[in-house]
Motif scaffolding. Structure first.
Motif, PDB file in Angstrom:
ATOM      1  N   VAL A  44      38.524  31.326  45.649  1.00  0.00           N
ATOM      2  CA  VAL A  44      38.824  31.461  44.222  1.00  0.00           C
ATOM      3  C   VAL A  44      37.734  32.282  43.532  1.00  0.00           C
ATOM      4  N   ILE A  45      36.492  32.148  43.988  1.00  0.00           N
ATOM      5  CA  ILE A  45      35.420  32.991  43.437  1.00  0.00           C
ATOM      6  C   ILE A  45      35.788  34.462  43.671  1.00  0.00           C
ATOM      7  N   GLY A  46      36.348  34.759  44.830  1.00  0.00           N
ATOM      8  CA  GLY A  46      36.814  36.118  45.100  1.00  0.00           C
ATOM      9  C   GLY A  46      37.924  36.545  44.152  1.00  0.00           C
ATOM     10  N   GLU A  47      38.842  35.644  43.856  1.00  0.00           N
ATOM     11  CA  GLU A  47      39.932  35.952  42.912  1.00  0.00           C
ATOM     12  C   GLU A  47      39.384  36.196  41.512  1.00  0.00           C
ATOM     13  N   ILE A  48      38.414  35.392  41.104  1.00  0.00           N
ATOM     14  CA  ILE A  48      37.780  35.571  39.788  1.00  0.00           C
ATOM     15  C   ILE A  48      37.101  36.933  39.744  1.00  0.00           C
ATOM     16  N   ALA A  49      36.357  37.257  40.797  1.00  0.00           N
ATOM     17  CA  ALA A  49      35.659  38.542  40.859  1.00  0.00           C
ATOM     18  C   ALA A  49      36.649  39.700  40.748  1.00  0.00           C
ATOM     19  N   ASP A  50      37.749  39.616  41.482  1.00  0.00           N
ATOM     20  CA  ASP A  50      38.772  40.668  41.414  1.00  0.00           C
ATOM     21  C   ASP A  50      39.334  40.784  40.000  1.00  0.00           C
ATOM     22  N   ALA A  51      39.603  39.652  39.372  1.00  0.00           N
ATOM     23  CA  ALA A  51      40.174  39.651  38.020  1.00  0.00           C
ATOM     24  C   ALA A  51      39.216  40.259  37.005  1.00  0.00           C
TER      25      ALA A  51
END
Length: 73
Positions: A50-57
């Motif tokens: 999810v940290i990766g998803e936040i970073a992408d967003a």
């Protein structure tokens, strides 16, 4: 001893710098606003993926949301 951990302060800072509200981030990553709020208040820590998803967003590297912690024994 030191380690790496999620940085709630970095999340808030990056979100504000990019003009992204909690509601906007919620829609982008498919997580409820109360969950995002709990991450920002250090009540919960998002899973690594999810940290990766936040970073992408937020258009940043995931490392922008990580901090090095040093613990004194």
């Amino acid at each position: 001893m030191s380690g790496l951990s999620f940085s709630p302060d970095a999340l808030v800072k990056l979100r504000h710098e990019r003009g992204v509200s909690q509601a906007m981030l919620s829609r982008k990553i498919g997580r409820p606003v109360p969950t995002i709020r709990s991450w920002e208040r250090s009540k919960r820590v998002p899973p690594l993926e999810v940290i990766g998803e936040i970073a992408d967003a937020l258009s940043v590297e995931y490392t922008a949301l990580i901090e090095r912690r040093t613990e004194v024994a």
